[in-house]
Scaffold this motif. Structure first.
Motif, mmCIF file in Angstrom:
data_model
loop_
_atom_site.group_PDB
_atom_site.id
_atom_site.type_symbol
_atom_site.label_atom_id
_atom_site.label_comp_id
_atom_site.label_asym_id
_atom_site.label_seq_id
_atom_site.Cartn_x
_atom_site.Cartn_y
_atom_site.Cartn_z
ATOM 1 N N GLN A 50 -14.551 -2.060 -4.398
ATOM 2 C CA GLN A 50 -13.139 -2.337 -4.128
ATOM 3 C C GLN A 50 -12.693 -3.872 -4.895
ATOM 4 N N GLN B 265 0.744 -1.118 0.146
ATOM 5 C CA GLN B 265 0.032 0.065 -0.174
ATOM 6 C C GLN B 265 0.912 1.327 0.040
ATOM 7 N N ARG C 165 -20.588 -4.545 0.654
ATOM 8 C CA ARG C 165 -20.169 -3.311 0.571
ATOM 9 C C ARG C 165 -18.628 -3.166 0.247
ATOM 10 N N THR C 166 -18.228 -4.287 -0.204
ATOM 11 C CA THR C 166 -16.918 -4.164 -0.603
ATOM 12 C C THR C 166 -16.929 -4.268 -2.182
ATOM 13 N N ASN D 152 -6.692 4.661 1.294
ATOM 14 C CA ASN D 152 -7.418 4.807 2.408
ATOM 15 C C ASN D 152 -8.904 4.019 2.325
ATOM 16 N N LYS D 153 -8.997 3.101 1.279
ATOM 17 C CA LYS D 153 -10.384 2.289 1.223
ATOM 18 C C LYS D 153 -9.927 0.760 1.527
ATOM 19 N N PRO D 154 -10.957 0.003 2.399
ATOM 20 C CA PRO D 154 -10.579 -1.170 2.684
ATOM 21 C C PRO D 154 -10.542 -2.121 1.387
ATOM 22 N N GLN D 155 -9.434 -2.779 1.465
ATOM 23 C CA GLN D 155 -9.018 -3.624 0.301
ATOM 24 C C GLN D 155 -9.275 -5.143 0.542
ATOM 25 N N ASN E 231 -7.623 4.668 -4.941
ATOM 26 C CA ASN E 231 -8.222 4.243 -4.096
ATOM 27 C C ASN E 231 -7.552 4.034 -2.686
#
Length: 236
Positions: free
Chosen positions: A187, A46, A183-184, A118-121, A116
């Motif tokens: 991503q 990241q 919700r993912t 700081n978004k959950p991966q 993307n």
């Protein structure tokens, strides 16, 4: 030139020109390999700074493609190559196009990371495994190109089946992740795109193998599979 099974020409300058343009392809290939390696490492870590550097350096690959293409055009116009010399120039033109597209994959993977942040991966273990395999394919096909090694090219060509299986595994893993947590989905779609792009790198390595086979054997094996491919490459 001898290690490429090319004969000497009356014009020593012609030998030098062919050798120089071949070396330029290898330099371009080394840069593309490094960019792809760095892009996959940036995803793993990241690392936004590394991703931005990759995005900012893509123009170098594009400039090299243009320069090599122009040199090949000049050689064709000036030297009017025939037989294996012409096949070499054509193989170079096609190879740099594949390398430029692999460079685009590295750039877009890096851009995906920066866009993307700081978004959950989703988990990327399988993606990293597939990435390592394609990087090895790229490294090995560049080595085969440097030596115009038929056997090495065939071995790399056959490695793409493993990349395809890796890709299928990534798809299953990501679909499961997406169903467990809808919700993912945005991503997951990004990672699906990255997985497909990496899988295409394997295909592009296969294409470079085909150009090596074309140079060495004088046979066009594009769009052949299985026994048809084997028969063509083994035919005297």
């Amino acid at each position: 030139m001898d290690n490429m099974n090319l004969g000497k020409h009356i014009s020593g300058q012609f030998n030098t020109e062919l050798e120089n343009v071949r070396n330029q392809v290898l330099v371009m290939g080394g840069l593309v390999e490094q960019q792809l390696t760095d892009a996959l490492a940036a995803i793993h870590d990241q690392d936004l700074d590394a991703a931005r550097r990759i995005v900012g350096s893509d123009h170098k690959v594009n400039a090299m493609e243009v320069a090599i293409d122009e040199e090949c055009t000049r050689i064709i116009a000036k030297r009017q190559p025939t037989a294996s010399d012409l096949r070499l120039v054509m193989a170079i033109i096609k190879t740099i196009a594949e390398l430029e597209r692999i460079g685009d994959v590295a750039e877009r993977i890096a851009r995906m990371l920066t866009d993307n942040a700081n978004k959950p991966q989703p988990p990327l273990v399988s993606l990293e495994s597939m990435g390592r395999r394609t990087i090895k394919m790229l490294h090995d096909v560049l080595d085969a190109f440097a030596r115009m090694d038929l056997d090495a090219a065939i071995a790399v060509y056959q490695e793409d089946d493993k990349v395809d299986r890796d890709y299928e595994s990534v798809i299953r893993e990501l679909m499961t992740y997406m169903m467990e947590d809808p919700r993912t989905i945005p991503q997951v779609l990004n990672v699906l795109w990255a997985a497909r792009a990496i899988e295409r790198v394997g295909d592009r390595c296969q294409h470079i193998c085909e150009y090596i086979i074309y140079f060495v054997k004088g046979k066009d094996v594009r769009h052949t599979k299985g026994d048809e491919f084997t028969n063509l490459v083994n035919k005297p």
